[in-house]
Design a protein around this motif. Sequence first.
Motif, PDB file in Angstrom:
ATOM      1  N   LYS A  78       4.257  63.251  22.838  1.00 32.77           N
ATOM      2  CA  LYS A  78       4.219  63.717  21.455  1.00 32.77           C
ATOM      3  C   LYS A  78       5.548  64.376  21.077  1.00 32.77           C
ATOM      4  CE  LYS A  78      -0.150  62.579  21.165  1.00 32.77           C
ATOM      5  NZ  LYS A  78      -0.579  61.382  20.418  1.00 32.77           N
ATOM      6  N   GLN A  79       5.978  64.103  19.847  1.00 31.31           N
ATOM      7  CA  GLN A  79       7.242  64.671  19.365  1.00 31.31           C
ATOM      8  C   GLN A  79       7.075  66.067  18.779  1.00 31.31           C
ATOM      9  OE1 GLN A  79       7.396  60.997  17.009  1.00 31.31           O
ATOM     10  NE2 GLN A  79       9.602  60.955  17.421  1.00 31.31           N
ATOM     11  N   ILE A  80       5.878  66.368  18.291  1.00 34.67           N
ATOM     12  CA  ILE A  80       5.643  67.623  17.579  1.00 34.67           C
ATOM     13  C   ILE A  80       4.378  68.302  18.093  1.00 34.67           C
ATOM     14  CG2 ILE A  80       5.092  68.679  15.334  1.00 34.67           C
ATOM     15  CD1 ILE A  80       7.984  67.744  15.533  1.00 34.67           C
ATOM     16  N   GLY A  81       4.489  69.599  18.340  1.00 32.04           N
ATOM     17  CA  GLY A  81       3.326  70.423  18.625  1.00 32.04           C
ATOM     18  C   GLY A  81       2.969  71.233  17.398  1.00 32.04           C
ATOM     19  N   VAL A  82       1.746  71.055  16.910  1.00 32.17           N
ATOM     20  CA  VAL A  82       1.239  71.836  15.775  1.00 32.17           C
ATOM     21  C   VAL A  82       0.538  73.049  16.378  1.00 32.17           C
ATOM     22  CG1 VAL A  82      -0.253  71.818  13.747  1.00 32.17           C
ATOM     23  CG2 VAL A  82       0.935  69.705  14.447  1.00 32.17           C
ATOM     24  N   VAL A  83       1.150  74.208  16.270  1.00 34.95           N
ATOM     25  CA  VAL A  83       0.682  75.392  17.001  1.00 34.95           C
ATOM     26  C   VAL A  83      -0.433  76.077  16.212  1.00 34.95           C
ATOM     27  CG1 VAL A  83       1.356  77.506  18.172  1.00 34.95           C
ATOM     28  CG2 VAL A  83       3.011  75.633  17.924  1.00 34.95           C
ATOM     29  N   THR A  84      -1.611  76.073  16.780  1.00 35.94           N
ATOM     30  CA  THR A  84      -2.771  76.675  16.107  1.00 35.94           C
ATOM     31  C   THR A  84      -3.003  78.122  16.529  1.00 35.94           C
ATOM     32  OG1 THR A  84      -4.294  75.868  17.810  1.00 35.94           O
ATOM     33  CG2 THR A  84      -3.886  74.431  15.910  1.00 35.94           C
ATOM     34  N   HIS A  85      -2.679  78.435  17.784  1.00 30.97           N
ATOM     35  CA  HIS A  85      -2.884  79.775  18.333  1.00 30.97           C
ATOM     36  C   HIS A  85      -1.721  80.128  19.267  1.00 30.97           C
ATOM     37  CE1 HIS A  85      -7.004  78.517  17.325  1.00 30.97           C
ATOM     38  NE2 HIS A  85      -7.335  79.804  17.292  1.00 30.97           N
ATOM     39  N   GLY A  86      -1.558  81.406  19.482  1.00 30.68           N
ATOM     40  CA  GLY A  86      -0.672  81.882  20.532  1.00 30.68           C
ATOM     41  C   GLY A  86      -1.500  82.539  21.616  1.00 30.68           C
TER      42      GLY A  86
END
Length: 420
Positions: free
Chosen positions: A210-218
């Motif tokens: 995957k090229q992009i991580g969509v960050v939902t939580h830390g």
Amino acid sequence: MAAQGSAPGENLKINGERLWDSLMEMAKIGPGVAGGNNRQTLTDEDGEGRKLFQSWCEAAGMSMGLDTMGNMFARREGTDPDALPVYVGSHLDTQPTGGKYDGVLGVLAGLELIRTLNDLGIKTKHPIVVTNWTNEEGTRYAPAMLASGVFAGVLDQDWAYDRVDAKGKRFGDELERIGWKGDEPVGERKMHAFFELHIEQGPILEAEGKQIGVVTHGQGLRWIECTVTGKGSHTGSTPMYMRRNAGRALARVTELVHEIALQYQPNAVGAIGHIDVYPNSRNIIPEKVVFTIDFRSHILETLEAMVDELNATAPGVCADINVKFTSQLVGFFDPPAFDEGLVGRVRDAAKRLGYSHMDIISGAGHDACWVNKVYPTTMVMCPCVDGLSHNEAEEISKEWATAGADVLMHAVVETAGIVE
């Protein structure tokens, strides 16, 4: 180019070559010994990197703000003087053996975003502010994310000023010495939203292609500084049954930490990183070991349970071998859930641009985690080779950097609002 409303189309792209050139130019400041960087916070090298960043921002027509924690805020004006700014950025400081991209990518992608808008003559309703947060790494001055923590009101500024490095130099004194202590009271700025682009610092995105991580939580974090105290004695003349070996206690607690983290899979990690052994002599059994445990999880209950189990079990594990265990919490933040609306904009931008993407949880702490406490926040991630970071061999591709910056720009510009 004709802008396509508040959600610009695929033809709105950053200049990937220019972004990469900026990354390489910044990497010349504070070079490491193995191809990376050593630009620790509040060093002369940090000051030099800041100066270069400021010169680039001013050349792009931005005005520079500086607060009392040394946070830098480069502003591009919007068309509505009453609209709150959209902030974007990360940090320029590095680990002692850091890479060229950790933090720096997020700052310079913000700069490239502005340069691209300037090139295309695009105006936004909301101002856009590119930020460099002071002392994100927390290596020279603990804890990490120090200045963003003060900004968010979770850390006290006087307390932050009194942090000392290994040589006893105060944070506040060094901030003044390098000339980057501003007059603006920290935390007074109001944000419409905050975005942070960062390398993943883990192996998931690359492994999943995957090229992009969509960050939902830390992940939340607990740093527990532990001291095990035994008795120093001669390694050759002290019988095995009479030894009070603090080094042996360290080994036992190391295994305990590993076992605790394994109990809470798949949503927990734990390890011992920093270790000081006293007196650290070849022929003296260690009398004392001071070490720091790093527990992380994006589930608060899990995080707290791991700490509770450590404090309940470790004293007995050490007492069994006649060694004393004590601990104190020296770093913390609770797991953040990022703003769902902004997360959605990042996900939509990746789809619109045709970049492969997936939802992901940030395994590391970031300034966005503190800012998230006071303003709507989210993150964008790109892969790094073999998941390697905090290492001079840290590497990303030009294509990954470009993809991350493209998605960042689309999400930021949509939030800032294009003015036709």
